[in-house]
Motif scaffolding. Structure first.
Motif, PDB file in Angstrom:
ATOM      1  N   ALA A  18      13.318  11.456 -10.376  1.00  0.00           N
ATOM      2  CA  ALA A  18      14.372  10.445 -10.217  1.00  0.00           C
ATOM      3  C   ALA A  18      14.488   9.965  -8.780  1.00  0.00           C
ATOM      4  O   ALA A  18      14.649   8.766  -8.540  1.00  0.00           O
ATOM      5  CB  ALA A  18      15.708  10.994 -10.704  1.00  0.00           C
ATOM      6  N   ASN A  19      14.404  10.879  -7.810  1.00  0.00           N
ATOM      7  CA  ASN A  19      14.550  10.451  -6.418  1.00  0.00           C
ATOM      8  C   ASN A  19      13.432   9.502  -6.004  1.00  0.00           C
ATOM      9  O   ASN A  19      13.663   8.548  -5.279  1.00  0.00           O
ATOM     10  CB  ASN A  19      14.626  11.652  -5.472  1.00  0.00           C
ATOM     11  N   LEU A  20      12.223   9.720  -6.473  1.00  0.00           N
ATOM     12  CA  LEU A  20      11.112   8.824  -6.159  1.00  0.00           C
ATOM     13  C   LEU A  20      11.291   7.485  -6.869  1.00  0.00           C
ATOM     14  O   LEU A  20      11.117   6.433  -6.277  1.00  0.00           O
ATOM     15  CB  LEU A  20       9.777   9.461  -6.544  1.00  0.00           C
ATOM     16  N   ARG A  21      11.671   7.530  -8.120  1.00  0.00           N
ATOM     17  CA  ARG A  21      11.868   6.313  -8.917  1.00  0.00           C
ATOM     18  C   ARG A  21      12.932   5.416  -8.290  1.00  0.00           C
ATOM     19  O   ARG A  21      12.798   4.197  -8.254  1.00  0.00           O
ATOM     20  CB  ARG A  21      12.283   6.715 -10.331  1.00  0.00           C
ATOM     21  N   ASP A  22      13.994   6.008  -7.774  1.00  0.00           N
ATOM     22  CA  ASP A  22      15.092   5.226  -7.196  1.00  0.00           C
ATOM     23  C   ASP A  22      14.754   4.663  -5.821  1.00  0.00           C
ATOM     24  O   ASP A  22      15.289   3.649  -5.417  1.00  0.00           O
ATOM     25  CB  ASP A  22      16.358   6.081  -7.097  1.00  0.00           C
ATOM     26  N   GLN A  23      13.868   5.324  -5.091  1.00  0.00           N
ATOM     27  CA  GLN A  23      13.527   4.896  -3.736  1.00  0.00           C
ATOM     28  C   GLN A  23      12.381   3.899  -3.686  1.00  0.00           C
ATOM     29  O   GLN A  23      12.295   3.103  -2.762  1.00  0.00           O
ATOM     30  CB  GLN A  23      13.101   6.104  -2.898  1.00  0.00           C
ATOM     31  N   VAL A  24      11.509   3.965  -4.652  1.00  0.00           N
ATOM     32  CA  VAL A  24      10.247   3.234  -4.581  1.00  0.00           C
ATOM     33  C   VAL A  24      10.425   1.767  -4.942  1.00  0.00           C
ATOM     34  O   VAL A  24      11.026   1.427  -5.946  1.00  0.00           O
ATOM     35  CB  VAL A  24       9.198   3.899  -5.498  1.00  0.00           C
ATOM     36  N   THR A  25       9.874   0.916  -4.092  1.00  0.00           N
ATOM     37  CA  THR A  25       9.816  -0.523  -4.375  1.00  0.00           C
ATOM     38  C   THR A  25       8.372  -0.986  -4.266  1.00  0.00           C
ATOM     39  O   THR A  25       8.121  -2.152  -4.020  1.00  0.00           O
ATOM     40  CB  THR A  25      10.682  -1.308  -3.373  1.00  0.00           C
ATOM     41  N   THR A  26       7.456  -0.075  -4.428  1.00  0.00           N
ATOM     42  CA  THR A  26       6.048  -0.354  -4.235  1.00  0.00           C
ATOM     43  C   THR A  26       5.235   0.227  -5.380  1.00  0.00           C
ATOM     44  O   THR A  26       5.784   0.804  -6.303  1.00  0.00           O
ATOM     45  CB  THR A  26       5.578   0.228  -2.874  1.00  0.00           C
ATOM     46  N   VAL A  27       3.950   0.122  -5.268  1.00  0.00           N
ATOM     47  CA  VAL A  27       3.052   0.644  -6.297  1.00  0.00           C
ATOM     48  C   VAL A  27       2.980   2.170  -6.212  1.00  0.00           C
ATOM     49  O   VAL A  27       2.994   2.750  -5.140  1.00  0.00           O
ATOM     50  CB  VAL A  27       1.648   0.006  -6.166  1.00  0.00           C
ATOM     51  N   VAL A  28       2.956   2.788  -7.396  1.00  0.00           N
ATOM     52  CA  VAL A  28       2.763   4.235  -7.511  1.00  0.00           C
ATOM     53  C   VAL A  28       1.555   4.439  -8.410  1.00  0.00           C
ATOM     54  O   VAL A  28       1.457   3.827  -9.469  1.00  0.00           O
ATOM     55  CB  VAL A  28       3.991   4.926  -8.153  1.00  0.00           C
ATOM     56  N   TYR A  29       0.638   5.285  -7.988  1.00  0.00           N
ATOM     57  CA  TYR A  29      -0.539   5.584  -8.803  1.00  0.00           C
ATOM     58  C   TYR A  29      -0.420   7.021  -9.283  1.00  0.00           C
ATOM     59  O   TYR A  29      -0.363   7.953  -8.488  1.00  0.00           O
ATOM     60  CB  TYR A  29      -1.815   5.382  -7.992  1.00  0.00           C
ATOM     61  N   HIS A  30      -0.341   7.187 -10.580  1.00  0.00           N
ATOM     62  CA  HIS A  30      -0.183   8.506 -11.191  1.00  0.00           C
ATOM     63  C   HIS A  30      -1.462   8.864 -11.928  1.00  0.00           C
ATOM     64  O   HIS A  30      -1.935   8.109 -12.764  1.00  0.00           O
ATOM     65  CB  HIS A  30       0.988   8.508 -12.168  1.00  0.00           C
ATOM     66  N   ARG A  31      -2.000  10.025 -11.597  1.00  0.00           N
ATOM     67  CA  ARG A  31      -3.147  10.570 -12.316  1.00  0.00           C
ATOM     68  C   ARG A  31      -2.737  11.931 -12.838  1.00  0.00           C
ATOM     69  O   ARG A  31      -2.144  12.727 -12.110  1.00  0.00           O
ATOM     70  CB  ARG A  31      -4.358  10.705 -11.395  1.00  0.00           C
ATOM     71  N   GLU A  32      -3.052  12.208 -14.073  1.00  0.00           N
ATOM     72  CA  GLU A  32      -2.661  13.469 -14.707  1.00  0.00           C
ATOM     73  C   GLU A  32      -3.105  14.656 -13.857  1.00  0.00           C
ATOM     74  O   GLU A  32      -4.263  14.749 -13.460  1.00  0.00           O
ATOM     75  CB  GLU A  32      -3.286  13.559 -16.098  1.00  0.00           C
ATOM     76  N   GLY A  33      -2.152  15.539 -13.557  1.00  0.00           N
ATOM     77  CA  GLY A  33      -2.459  16.745 -12.805  1.00  0.00           C
ATOM     78  C   GLY A  33      -2.625  16.536 -11.318  1.00  0.00           C
ATOM     79  O   GLY A  33      -3.000  17.465 -10.600  1.00  0.00           O
ATOM     80  N   MET A  34      -2.385  15.332 -10.822  1.00  0.00           N
ATOM     81  CA  MET A  34      -2.546  15.036  -9.394  1.00  0.00           C
ATOM     82  C   MET A  34      -1.216  14.511  -8.849  1.00  0.00           C
ATOM     83  O   MET A  34      -0.401  14.003  -9.599  1.00  0.00           O
ATOM     84  CB  MET A  34      -3.622  13.964  -9.196  1.00  0.00           C
ATOM     85  N   PRO A  35      -1.020  14.612  -7.533  1.00  0.00           N
ATOM     86  CA  PRO A  35       0.218  14.062  -6.964  1.00  0.00           C
ATOM     87  C   PRO A  35       0.237  12.530  -7.060  1.00  0.00           C
ATOM     88  O   PRO A  35      -0.809  11.892  -7.069  1.00  0.00           O
ATOM     89  CB  PRO A  35       0.188  14.515  -5.508  1.00  0.00           C
ATOM     90  N   GLN A  36       1.442  11.975  -7.146  1.00  0.00           N
ATOM     91  CA  GLN A  36       1.571  10.519  -7.154  1.00  0.00           C
ATOM     92  C   GLN A  36       1.209   9.971  -5.781  1.00  0.00           C
ATOM     93  O   GLN A  36       1.525  10.570  -4.765  1.00  0.00           O
ATOM     94  CB  GLN A  36       3.013  10.094  -7.491  1.00  0.00           C
ATOM     95  N   LEU A  37       0.535   8.839  -5.792  1.00  0.00           N
ATOM     96  CA  LEU A  37       0.137   8.183  -4.549  1.00  0.00           C
ATOM     97  C   LEU A  37       0.934   6.893  -4.407  1.00  0.00           C
ATOM     98  O   LEU A  37       1.224   6.221  -5.405  1.00  0.00           O
ATOM     99  CB  LEU A  37      -1.356   7.877  -4.575  1.00  0.00           C
ATOM    100  N   LEU A  38       1.241   6.527  -3.172  1.00  0.00           N
ATOM    101  CA  LEU A  38       2.030   5.329  -2.894  1.00  0.00           C
ATOM    102  C   LEU A  38       1.264   4.380  -1.982  1.00  0.00           C
ATOM    103  O   LEU A  38       0.383   4.790  -1.239  1.00  0.00           O
ATOM    104  CB  LEU A  38       3.346   5.699  -2.200  1.00  0.00           C
ATOM    105  N   ARG A  39       1.654   3.118  -2.039  1.00  0.00           N
ATOM    106  CA  ARG A  39       1.170   2.053  -1.166  1.00  0.00           C
ATOM    107  C   ARG A  39      -0.356   2.018  -1.053  1.00  0.00           C
ATOM    108  O   ARG A  39      -1.041   1.947  -2.060  1.00  0.00           O
ATOM    109  CB  ARG A  39       1.855   2.139   0.202  1.00  0.00           C
ATOM    110  N   SER A  40      -0.884   2.050   0.166  1.00  0.00           N
ATOM    111  CA  SER A  40      -2.330   1.887   0.339  1.00  0.00           C
ATOM    112  C   SER A  40      -3.107   3.031  -0.295  1.00  0.00           C
ATOM    113  O   SER A  40      -4.197   2.811  -0.834  1.00  0.00           O
ATOM    114  CB  SER A  40      -2.690   1.757   1.823  1.00  0.00           C
ATOM    115  N   ASP A  41      -2.572   4.249  -0.271  1.00  0.00           N
ATOM    116  CA  ASP A  41      -3.252   5.368  -0.939  1.00  0.00           C
ATOM    117  C   ASP A  41      -3.424   5.069  -2.427  1.00  0.00           C
ATOM    118  O   ASP A  41      -4.482   5.331  -3.005  1.00  0.00           O
ATOM    119  CB  ASP A  41      -2.464   6.670  -0.785  1.00  0.00           C
ATOM    120  N   ALA A  42      -2.380   4.519  -3.047  1.00  0.00           N
ATOM    121  CA  ALA A  42      -2.418   4.224  -4.479  1.00  0.00           C
ATOM    122  C   ALA A  42      -3.451   3.151  -4.800  1.00  0.00           C
ATOM    123  O   ALA A  42      -4.270   3.311  -5.713  1.00  0.00           O
ATOM    124  CB  ALA A  42      -1.034   3.783  -4.958  1.00  0.00           C
TER     125      ALA A  42
END
Length: 85
Positions: A18-42
């Motif tokens: 929830a804290n990430l969902r509420d803060q994020v205004t950018t792209v999030v890349y989710h891969r099963e079993g891996m940490p979520q990546l944001l912005r240029s990493d994503a």
């Protein structure tokens, strides 16, 4: 296969804290079993995972410090509707 989901959607509610969902205004890349990546990493990791010709420049770009990559990402994201290719 990449899927695109809105950050306000059901999938994001299930996968993102929830804290990430509420803060994020950018792209999030989710891969099963891996940490979520944001912005240029994503974006760069998504390009690598597609297996297309973009994976090579994306791998090179990942060697740059995030402090350089993220401002470039923000500039492109902010102006993306102005660009007509």
């Amino acid at each position: 296969c990449l899927r695109f989901e809105p950050l306000q959607g059901v999938c994001a509610r299930q996968l993102l804290p929830a804290n990430l969902r509420d803060q994020v205004t950018t792209v999030v890349y989710h891969r099963e079993g891996m940490p979520q990546l944001l912005r240029s990493d994503a974006i760069l990791q998504a390009l690598i995972d597609t297996g297309t010709g973009y994976r090579i420049p994306a791998r090179l770009a990942l060697t740059l410090p995030r402090a350089l990559r993220d401002p470039i990402y923000r500039c492109i994201a902010k102006n993306r509707h102005r660009c007509r290719l």
